[in-house]
Design a protein around this motif. Structure first.
Motif, PDB file in Angstrom:
ATOM      1  N   GLY A   1      -0.148   7.854   3.983  1.00 23.71           N
ATOM      2  CA  GLY A   1       0.033   9.081   4.169  1.00 23.71           C
ATOM      3  C   GLY A   1       0.540   9.406   5.195  1.00 23.71           C
ATOM      4  N   ILE A   2       0.402   8.267   5.725  1.00 26.05           N
ATOM      5  CA  ILE A   2       1.243   7.852   7.389  1.00 26.05           C
ATOM      6  C   ILE A   2       1.999   6.456   7.820  1.00 26.05           C
ATOM      7  CG2 ILE A   2       0.251   7.819   9.322  1.00 26.05           C
ATOM      8  CD1 ILE A   2      -2.709   8.621   9.270  1.00 26.05           C
ATOM      9  N   PRO A   3       3.197   6.850   8.072  1.00 24.36           N
ATOM     10  CA  PRO A   3       4.388   5.897   8.489  1.00 24.36           C
ATOM     11  C   PRO A   3       3.494   4.996   9.775  1.00 24.36           C
ATOM     12  CG  PRO A   3       5.244   8.269   8.487  1.00 24.36           C
ATOM     13  CD  PRO A   3       4.088   8.421   8.294  1.00 24.36           C
ATOM     14  N   THR A   4       3.665   3.850   9.542  1.00 24.77           N
ATOM     15  CA  THR A   4       3.355   2.481  10.388  1.00 24.77           C
ATOM     16  C   THR A   4       4.643   1.432  10.902  1.00 24.77           C
ATOM     17  OG1 THR A   4       3.000   0.960   8.962  1.00 24.77           O
ATOM     18  CG2 THR A   4       1.215   2.392   9.318  1.00 24.77           C
ATOM     19  N   ASP A   5       4.595   1.262  11.742  1.00 26.12           N
ATOM     20  CA  ASP A   5       5.553   0.642  12.485  1.00 26.12           C
ATOM     21  C   ASP A   5       5.252  -0.836  11.789  1.00 26.12           C
ATOM     22  OD1 ASP A   5       6.275   3.334  13.709  1.00 26.12           O
ATOM     23  OD2 ASP A   5       5.520   2.691  15.445  1.00 26.12           O
ATOM     24  N   SER A   6       6.703  -1.777  11.531  1.00 22.34           N
ATOM     25  CA  SER A   6       6.474  -2.750  11.394  1.00 22.34           C
ATOM     26  C   SER A   6       6.084  -4.133  13.257  1.00 22.34           C
ATOM     27  CB  SER A   6       8.134  -3.467  11.270  1.00 22.34           C
ATOM     28  OG  SER A   6       8.256  -3.095  10.001  1.00 22.34           O
ATOM     29  N   PRO A   7       5.216  -4.764  13.358  1.00 23.73           N
ATOM     30  CA  PRO A   7       5.117  -5.113  14.725  1.00 23.73           C
ATOM     31  C   PRO A   7       6.652  -6.503  15.564  1.00 23.73           C
ATOM     32  CG  PRO A   7       4.572  -6.716  13.377  1.00 23.73           C
ATOM     33  CD  PRO A   7       5.081  -5.246  12.211  1.00 23.73           C
TER      34      PRO A   7
ATOM     35  N   ARG B   1       1.025  -1.510   0.281  1.00 25.11           N
ATOM     36  CA  ARG B   1       0.306  -0.303  -0.449  1.00 25.11           C
ATOM     37  C   ARG B   1       0.676   1.330  -0.147  1.00 25.11           C
ATOM     38  NH1 ARG B   1      -3.878  -1.254   5.449  1.00 25.11           N
ATOM     39  NH2 ARG B   1      -4.411   0.591   3.876  1.00 25.11           N
ATOM     40  N   ASP B   2       1.858   1.063  -0.070  1.00 25.77           N
ATOM     41  CA  ASP B   2       2.619   2.296   0.373  1.00 25.77           C
ATOM     42  C   ASP B   2       3.782   2.205  -1.927  1.00 25.77           C
ATOM     43  OD1 ASP B   2       5.605   3.970   0.435  1.00 25.77           O
ATOM     44  OD2 ASP B   2       5.993   3.377   2.052  1.00 25.77           O
ATOM     45  N   ALA B   3       3.175   3.031  -2.534  1.00 19.08           N
ATOM     46  CA  ALA B   3       3.671   3.509  -3.715  1.00 19.08           C
ATOM     47  C   ALA B   3       5.557   2.992  -4.370  1.00 19.08           C
ATOM     48  CB  ALA B   3       2.962   4.304  -4.510  1.00 19.08           C
ATOM     49  N   ASP B   4       6.265   3.954  -2.598  1.00 18.47           N
ATOM     50  CA  ASP B   4       7.515   4.372  -2.553  1.00 18.47           C
ATOM     51  C   ASP B   4       7.681   2.505  -3.040  1.00 18.47           C
ATOM     52  OD1 ASP B   4       7.578   6.363  -3.433  1.00 18.47           O
ATOM     53  OD2 ASP B   4       6.641   7.292  -1.809  1.00 18.47           O
ATOM     54  N   LEU B   5       7.316   2.012  -1.267  1.00 20.24           N
ATOM     55  CA  LEU B   5       8.430   0.503  -1.406  1.00 20.24           C
ATOM     56  C   LEU B   5       8.071  -0.247  -2.068  1.00 20.24           C
ATOM     57  CD1 LEU B   5       7.687   0.068   2.401  1.00 20.24           C
ATOM     58  CD2 LEU B   5       9.812  -0.233   1.615  1.00 20.24           C
ATOM     59  N   LEU B   6       6.524  -0.531  -2.690  1.00 20.47           N
ATOM     60  CA  LEU B   6       6.035  -1.567  -3.887  1.00 20.47           C
ATOM     61  C   LEU B   6       7.565  -0.945  -5.591  1.00 20.47           C
ATOM     62  CD1 LEU B   6       4.312  -3.390  -5.266  1.00 20.47           C
ATOM     63  CD2 LEU B   6       2.853  -1.678  -5.635  1.00 20.47           C
TER      64      LEU B   6
END
Length: 235
Positions: free
Chosen positions: A220-226, A141-146
């Protein structure tokens, strides 16, 4: 919302590990080549069986060592199966060179799988890293990461194609010893180079203000890895 510059984060080598498994995979190969070569030079009619037996014994010893060091049974079993299949193929055909058929087929399949995954926008590097980090498919869902994972995955396609470019001519020429040497030389060193180069591609493909692999930007919001990569360590 302005995304802050990404902090220091673990590298792909730290996330994926794999050196130990890659090194372990070369021991049965060396045992097969040595066992076959010694038996063949002494005029044994079952040189392939001798080589296969040496490979299986070596694989079992490696598995036992890893189990004693706390290795997971599933991982140990997954290391034994390819050796057993390769030996079975070689013994069935009576051709020592066919011991490497499984490896050749595996590299061809991996190259195809990585290439297709990029085309359909499910780059396998992202799938693997996402699973290790516990992100599941949130990174998509992060276009840049994809996009970054897609570009970096091409490096992995190249890794498998390099092996095929070396293995196939040697296989066609029936060069068992040369195949063994190439198999060992193109295991961990090539994997290390692939991980290093794909890490550079991945980092350079992300915008400077992207928070990094551990924090996919969703809506638009950074999320954290669990989970953190350090919880996994090198395998």
């Amino acid at each position: 919302m302005t995304v802050p510059p990404r902090p220091a984060e673990p590298t792909l080598r730290e996330i994926l590990g794999g050196r130990r498994g890659a090194l372990d995979a070369t021991i049965p190969v060396a045992a097969f080549v040595v066992g076959w070569l010694v038996a063949d030079r002494t005029g044994s009619l079952s040189a392939v069986s001798w080589g296969g037996g040496a490979a299986v014994v070596a694989a079992i010893l490696v598995a036992g060592f890893r189990m004693a060091r706390g290795g997971k049974p599933r991982s140990v079993l997954l290391g034994l199966i390819p050796v057993a299949v390769a030996v079975a193929v070689a013994v069935a055909t009576g051709r020592a060179v066919d011991f490497f058929l499984v490896q050749i087929a595996s590299n061809a399949g991996s190259a195809l799988a990585f290439a297709v995954s990029i085309v359909i926008r499910w780059p396998l590097l992202g799938v693997i890293v996402g699973l290790v980090l516990g992100q599941k498919t949130r990174w998509r869902r992060d276009a840049d990461l994809l996009r970054a994972y897609g570009r970096a995955s091409w490096v992995w396609v190249g890794q498998y194609l390099v092996r095929l470019a070396v293995f196939l001519p040697l296989f066609a020429a029936g060069q068992v010893v040369a195949l063994g040497v190439a198999r060992i030389a193109l295991t961990w060193p090539l994997v290390a180079a692939c991980i290093g180069i794909s890490w550079v591609v991945l980092r350079r493909s992300l915008p400077h203000d992207h928070p990094g692999l551990l924090h996919p930007v969703v809506d638009g919001i950074p999320t954290d890895s669990p989970t953190r990569p350090n919880d996994h360590g090198e395998s």
